[in-house]
Design a protein around this motif. Structure first.
Motif, PDB file in Angstrom:
ATOM      1  N   THR B  23       0.835  -1.204   0.000  1.00  0.00           N
ATOM      2  CA  THR B  23       0.000   0.000   0.000  1.00  0.00           C
ATOM      3  C   THR B  23       0.869   1.253   0.000  1.00  0.00           C
ATOM      4  OG1 THR B  23      -1.532  -1.270   1.361  1.00  0.00           O
ATOM      5  CG2 THR B  23      -1.969   1.084   1.130  1.00  0.00           C
ATOM      6  N   TYR B  24       1.915   1.221   0.831  1.00  0.00           N
ATOM      7  CA  TYR B  24       2.828   2.366   0.886  1.00  0.00           C
ATOM      8  C   TYR B  24       3.476   2.602  -0.479  1.00  0.00           C
ATOM      9  CZ  TYR B  24       7.137   4.937   1.723  1.00  0.00           C
ATOM     10  OH  TYR B  24       8.155   5.848   1.630  1.00  0.00           O
ATOM     11  N   LEU B  25       3.963   1.522  -1.074  1.00  0.00           N
ATOM     12  CA  LEU B  25       4.622   1.651  -2.378  1.00  0.00           C
ATOM     13  C   LEU B  25       3.656   2.210  -3.427  1.00  0.00           C
ATOM     14  CD1 LEU B  25       6.720  -1.642  -2.635  1.00  0.00           C
ATOM     15  CD2 LEU B  25       7.550   0.672  -2.225  1.00  0.00           C
ATOM     16  N   ASP B  38      -3.534  10.471 -10.068  1.00  0.00           N
ATOM     17  CA  ASP B  38      -3.488   9.586  -8.912  1.00  0.00           C
ATOM     18  C   ASP B  38      -4.203   8.257  -9.115  1.00  0.00           C
ATOM     19  OD1 ASP B  38      -1.877  10.811  -7.097  1.00  0.00           O
ATOM     20  OD2 ASP B  38      -3.471  12.129  -6.344  1.00  0.00           O
ATOM     21  N   VAL B  39      -5.253   8.263  -9.935  1.00  0.00           N
ATOM     22  CA  VAL B  39      -6.056   7.059 -10.032  1.00  0.00           C
ATOM     23  C   VAL B  39      -5.241   5.887 -10.571  1.00  0.00           C
ATOM     24  CG1 VAL B  39      -6.950   7.331 -12.390  1.00  0.00           C
ATOM     25  CG2 VAL B  39      -8.333   6.201 -10.668  1.00  0.00           C
ATOM     26  N   GLN B  40      -4.167   6.200 -11.276  1.00  0.00           N
ATOM     27  CA  GLN B  40      -3.327   5.128 -11.809  1.00  0.00           C
ATOM     28  C   GLN B  40      -2.766   4.264 -10.680  1.00  0.00           C
ATOM     29  OE1 GLN B  40       0.310   5.207 -11.640  1.00  0.00           O
ATOM     30  NE2 GLN B  40       0.452   3.256 -12.744  1.00  0.00           N
ATOM     31  N   ARG B  41      -2.730   4.818  -9.471  1.00  0.00           N
ATOM     32  CA  ARG B  41      -2.170   4.056  -8.345  1.00  0.00           C
ATOM     33  C   ARG B  41      -2.970   2.792  -8.016  1.00  0.00           C
ATOM     34  NH1 ARG B  41       1.649   7.073  -5.705  1.00  0.00           N
ATOM     35  NH2 ARG B  41       1.747   9.242  -6.364  1.00  0.00           N
ATOM     36  N   VAL B  42      -4.242   2.749  -8.403  1.00  0.00           N
ATOM     37  CA  VAL B  42      -5.000   1.512  -8.135  1.00  0.00           C
ATOM     38  C   VAL B  42      -4.500   0.380  -9.025  1.00  0.00           C
ATOM     39  CG1 VAL B  42      -7.115   2.750  -7.476  1.00  0.00           C
ATOM     40  CG2 VAL B  42      -6.877   1.875  -9.795  1.00  0.00           C
ATOM     41  N   PHE B  43      -3.783   0.747 -10.081  1.00  0.00           N
ATOM     42  CA  PHE B  43      -3.263  -0.233 -11.024  1.00  0.00           C
ATOM     43  C   PHE B  43      -2.467  -1.331 -10.333  1.00  0.00           C
ATOM     44  CE2 PHE B  43       0.847  -1.026 -13.164  1.00  0.00           C
ATOM     45  CZ  PHE B  43       0.426  -1.830 -14.197  1.00  0.00           C
ATOM     46  N   TYR B  44      -1.656  -0.964  -9.321  1.00  0.00           N
ATOM     47  CA  TYR B  44      -0.814  -1.967  -8.655  1.00  0.00           C
ATOM     48  C   TYR B  44      -1.673  -3.026  -7.974  1.00  0.00           C
ATOM     49  CZ  TYR B  44       2.369   1.846  -9.453  1.00  0.00           C
ATOM     50  OH  TYR B  44       3.071   2.839 -10.055  1.00  0.00           O
ATOM     51  N   GLY B  48      -2.259  -6.950  -9.073  1.00  0.00           N
ATOM     52  CA  GLY B  48      -1.965  -7.916  -8.023  1.00  0.00           C
ATOM     53  C   GLY B  48      -3.135  -8.855  -7.766  1.00  0.00           C
ATOM     54  N   THR B  49      -4.330  -8.275  -7.615  1.00  0.00           N
ATOM     55  CA  THR B  49      -5.496  -9.119  -7.333  1.00  0.00           C
ATOM     56  C   THR B  49      -5.867  -9.962  -8.553  1.00  0.00           C
ATOM     57  OG1 THR B  49      -6.882  -7.228  -7.874  1.00  0.00           O
ATOM     58  CG2 THR B  49      -6.529  -7.672  -5.546  1.00  0.00           C
ATOM     59  N   ALA B  50      -5.701  -9.378  -9.753  1.00  0.00           N
ATOM     60  CA  ALA B  50      -6.023 -10.148 -10.963  1.00  0.00           C
ATOM     61  C   ALA B  50      -5.110 -11.364 -11.060  1.00  0.00           C
ATOM     62  CB  ALA B  50      -5.860  -9.282 -12.206  1.00  0.00           C
ATOM     63  N   TRP B  51      -3.854 -11.154 -10.755  1.00  0.00           N
ATOM     64  CA  TRP B  51      -2.873 -12.239 -10.813  1.00  0.00           C
ATOM     65  C   TRP B  51      -3.266 -13.381  -9.894  1.00  0.00           C
ATOM     66  CZ3 TRP B  51       0.907 -15.352 -12.070  1.00  0.00           C
ATOM     67  CH2 TRP B  51       1.745 -15.911 -11.096  1.00  0.00           C
ATOM     68  N   PHE B 195       5.024  -2.312  -8.598  1.00  0.00           N
ATOM     69  CA  PHE B 195       4.266  -3.292  -9.365  1.00  0.00           C
ATOM     70  C   PHE B 195       4.632  -4.715  -8.950  1.00  0.00           C
ATOM     71  CE2 PHE B 195       4.228  -5.961 -13.249  1.00  0.00           C
ATOM     72  CZ  PHE B 195       2.880  -5.964 -13.501  1.00  0.00           C
ATOM     73  N   PHE B 196       5.926  -5.008  -8.976  1.00  0.00           N
ATOM     74  CA  PHE B 196       6.326  -6.382  -8.661  1.00  0.00           C
ATOM     75  C   PHE B 196       6.126  -6.689  -7.191  1.00  0.00           C
ATOM     76  CE2 PHE B 196       8.632  -6.063 -12.734  1.00  0.00           C
ATOM     77  CZ  PHE B 196       8.009  -7.143 -13.327  1.00  0.00           C
ATOM     78  N   PHE B 197       6.271  -5.691  -6.342  1.00  0.00           N
ATOM     79  CA  PHE B 197       6.014  -5.958  -4.933  1.00  0.00           C
ATOM     80  C   PHE B 197       4.535  -6.265  -4.705  1.00  0.00           C
ATOM     81  CE2 PHE B 197       5.402  -5.388  -0.468  1.00  0.00           C
ATOM     82  CZ  PHE B 197       6.513  -6.041   0.039  1.00  0.00           C
ATOM     83  N   ALA B 198       3.665  -5.564  -5.427  1.00  0.00           N
ATOM     84  CA  ALA B 198       2.228  -5.839  -5.276  1.00  0.00           C
ATOM     85  C   ALA B 198       1.926  -7.280  -5.680  1.00  0.00           C
ATOM     86  CB  ALA B 198       1.409  -4.868  -6.112  1.00  0.00           C
ATOM     87  N   LEU B 199       2.535  -7.733  -6.776  1.00  0.00           N
ATOM     88  CA  LEU B 199       2.327  -9.132  -7.189  1.00  0.00           C
ATOM     89  C   LEU B 199       2.748 -10.074  -6.067  1.00  0.00           C
ATOM     90  CD1 LEU B 199       3.518  -9.408 -10.900  1.00  0.00           C
ATOM     91  CD2 LEU B 199       1.223  -9.092 -10.012  1.00  0.00           C
TER      92      LEU B 199
END
Lengths: 242, 232, 54
Positions: B23-25, B38-44, B48-51, B195-199
Motif C-alpha cells: 500500500t505504501y509503495l 493519482d487514479v493510476q495508483r490503483v493499477f498496482y 496484483g489481485t487479478a494475478w 508493481f512487482f512488490f504488489a504481485l
C-alpha cells in the motif's frame, strides 16, 4: 475360417451379455426418440417457446430490414439457447423422475454410452426445432441466406457444442435442490464461447462474408466442440455415480 | 480442533506487513502518472489481485482434476478455498478496473475482451457456489464442484479468444488503445518496484487466506461428521 | 511544471473498496469459524451426554 468362430460359444456363462458401445448408445437414442414420438411434449414445448421468443424479439427490437442485418444471428441463437435449456432440462428430469436413470445406470453398459445416447437425442431435438424455426424465420423475414450450406454447418457445430456441455450440466442440475432454475445459470456462462462464436460466424455469413473471413470463429467453435465433448465424455461417469 | 499452527500465525503477520508495504509503495513511493494522475495508483492492486485471482482459478481446475482422480476430500477443500478466495480477489480486480476506467476511458465499463471475460469468469464461479449450495451429500458436492471448476477453467480462455474476434471486426474506440496502453505506459523503475512488490504481496496474502479457508472447511467437515454421530 | 489531472477521489474510492472487500471476507471467515466452533462445542457436549446415558 478363423473369423467365423461362434462368439456365443466362447462367452463365459457367468458374464452377462454386454452390448457394444455403439449399440448401447443407439438404444438410448431410440428409446428417447420413440418416447418423444409418442408424447411429443418436449418438442412441442420447445417449438412454441421458440416461436414466442421470436415474436417478442420482433417487437422488442423492431426487426425491420436494417436492424435484422445485424441482429438476425443473435436473435436465432438466443432462441435456440433458451429452447435448448428447456429441452435439456426436461429430457434429464424425465429420466430422474421416472427412475429411468437408475435403470440406465444398472444396465451393463458403459456410462459414457449413456452420455452419448442422451447427447445425441438432445441434439436431435434441438436440430428438429432448428429445422422448423429456421425456415419459418426465413419465411417471415424473407431471409433466404439462411439456406446456404455453410450457415447450416455453423448451426450444427454450435448446437453440438451447446448440447455436449448442456447434457453434462443438466445431468448435474437435476440432482440438485434447485434443479430447473440452476441449469441456465450453470450452462450460460460456460457456453458463452460457443454461443458467441456461432453468432459471429453465422452473422458473418448472413452479411455475405466469405468462408475465409469466418474461419477464426469457426476454428474456435471446432476447438470448443472437441474439447468439451472429450471432457464431458471423461467426467460424465463422476456426475451419475451414486 | 487443532490449535492454530505457528507457521500460519507467522504468515498472518507477514501478510499484514507486505500488504502495508504494498500500500505504501502504491500510494506514496510510486510517482504519480502524468496522464491519468493519482487514479493510476490503483493499477498496482488491480494487477496484483487479478494475478492471484487467475492463479486461483487455475489451481481450482487442477485440484478438481486431482479430486476426481484421487477422491481425496483434501483436494475438494483446496478447490473450494481457491475458488472462494479468487472470486473475492477477482471482484476487487473488476471494481478497481472499473474505477480506473471511469476517468481514463470516461466510462465505467466497456465490452472489451478482458472486461467481458472477467465478468463471465466471475459469473461462472458464482454459479459454482450456487451449484454446491444445492447439494446435500458431501461426496456428490465435491464431485460436481470439481467437474464444474474444470469446465469453467477450460471455457474462460476460449471466451477470451472468441471475444477478441468481435473486436477485430468492431473496434471500440475507447477500450482498444487504452487496454494496450495499460501495459504500455512507461513504467519508471519506482513504478516497477511497486508493481512487482504488489504481485508478491498479493501472492502471500492469497496463500494466507487459502490456508485459513482450508482450515475452515476441515472444521466444517468435523462438525458435519459429529452431527451425524449425535443424531444417530 | 505540469499539473496532474486530479483523480485522487477515484483513487481513494478504489483503495477503500479493495480494503473493505478484503476486510469483509476475512470477517466472514472469522464469523463462520466462530459459529462452527460453538456448534462443535455443543455437539461435543451432546455426545458426552449420550455416551453417559448408554
Amino acid at each position: 475360417m478363423k473369423t467365423e468362430t461362434n462368439t456365443a460359444e466362447h462367452r463365459p456363462s457367468s458374464i452377462i451379455y454386454r452390448p457394444s458401445f455403439f449399440k448401447a448408445t443407439m438404444a438410448i437414442v431410440q428409446k428417447d426418440l420413440a418416447a418423444e414420438l409418442r408424447s411429443r411434449e418436449l418438442l412441442s414445448a420447445m417449438l412454441v417457446f421458440s416461436m414466442l421468443v421470436i415474436l417478442i424479439f420482433n417487437f422488442a427490437l423492431e426487426l425491420d430490414v436494417k436492424v435484422r442485418q445485424s441482429v438476425t444471428a443473435g436473435v436465432l441463437w438466443t432462441t435456440f439457447a433458451f429452447a435448448g435449456t428447456l429441452g435439456l432440462n426436461r429430457s434429464m428430469a424425465v429420466e430422474k423422475d421416472r427412475g429411468c436413470m437408475d435403470g440406465l445406470l444398472l444396465a451393463p453398459v458403459d456410462r459414457s454410452a449413456i452420455f452419448f445416447g442422451k447427447a445425441i437425442s438432445n441434439l436431435a431435438f434441438m436440430l428438429i426445432v432448428e429445422a422448423i424455426v429456421l425456415p419459418l424465420y426465413a419465411l417471415l423475414y424473407n431471409e433466404t441466406r439462411i439456406f446456404q450450406p455453410s450457415f447450416l454447418g455453423v448451426i450444427l457445430l454450435g448446437s453440438i457444442g451447446y448440447i455436449a456441455v448442456g447434457t453434462l450440466l443438466s445431468a448435474m442440475s437435476v440432482q440438485t435442490r434447485t434443479r430447473d432454475v440452476l441449469l441456465p445459470i450453470l450452462l450460460f456462462p460456460v457456453a458463452v464461447p460457443v454461443l458467441l462464436a456461432s453468432v459471429k460466424a453465422s452473422g458473418g455469413l448472413l452479411n455475405g462474408a466469405t468462408f475465409a473471413e469466418i474461419l477464426a470463429p469457426l476454428n474456435l467453435l471446432i476447438v470448443y466442440d472437441v474439447i468439451f465433448i472429450a471432457v464431458a465424455f471423461m467426467v460424465f461417469d463422476f456426475v451419475v455415480e451414486e | 480442533m487443532q490449535s492454530k499452527p505457528i507457521a500460519l500465525t507467522i504468515l498472518d503477520i507477514v501478510s499484514i506487513i507486505v500488504l502495508g508495504v504494498a500500500t505504501y509503495l502504491a500510494l506514496v513511493f510510486a510517482p504519480t502518472e502524468l496522464v491519468m494522475g493519482d487514479v493510476q495508483r490503483v493499477f498496482y492492486f488491480h494487477v496484483g489481485t487479478a494475478w492471484v485471482g487467475l492463479v486461483g482459478f487455475v489451481l481450482a481446475a487442477v485440484s478438481g482434476i486431482a479430486y476426481l482422480i484421487t477422491k481425496n476430500m483434501k483436494w475438494d477443500r483446496f478447490e473450494v478455498a481457491a475458488v472462494e478466495v479468487s472470486t473475492m480477489f477477482f471482484f476487487i480486480t473488476i471494481v478497481l478496473g472499473s474505477i480506473w476506467a471511469r476517468p481514463a476511458w470516461n466510462t465505467w465499463w466497456t465490452w472489451d475482451p478482458r472486461l467481458t471475460t472477467a465478468a463471465v469468469t466471475e459469473l461462472i464461479y458464482i454459479a459454482y457456489f450456487m451449484l454446491r449450495q444445492g447439494i446435500e451429500d458431501p461426496d456428490k458436492r465435491a464431485r460436481f464442484g470439481a467437474v464444474y471448476a474444470l469446465l469453467g477453467g477450460l471455457s474462460a480462455p476460449i471466451t477470451f479468444m472468441v471475444i477478441r474476434l468481435f473486436r477485430t471486426i468492431h473496434p471500440v474506440v475507447i477500450g482498444n488503445a487504452s487496454a494496450e496502453a495499460q501495459g504500455g505506459f512507461d513504467m519508471t523503475a519506482d513504478m516497477r518496484t511497486a508493481f512487482f512488490f504488489a504481485l508478491f504481496a498479493f501472492t502471500v496474502i492469497f496463500i494466507d487466506m487459502m490456508w485459513h479457508r482450508i482450515r475452515l472447511s476441515s472444521l466444517q467437515e468435523k462438525v458435519e461428521e459429529l452431527k451425524l454421530n449425535v443424531s444417530m | 511544471m505540469e499539473t496532474f489531472p486530479d483523480t485522487s477521489g477515484y483513487m481513494i474510492a478504489g483503495f477503500v473498496i479493495a480494503f473493505a472487500t478484503m476486510g469483509i471476507y476475512i470477517f466472514s471467515i472469522y464469523l463462520r469459524n466462530r459459529n462452527l466452533k460453538s456448534d462443535l462445542e455443543t455437539l461435543e457436549s451432546l455426545e458426552t451426554k449420550q455416551s453417559k446415558k448408554k
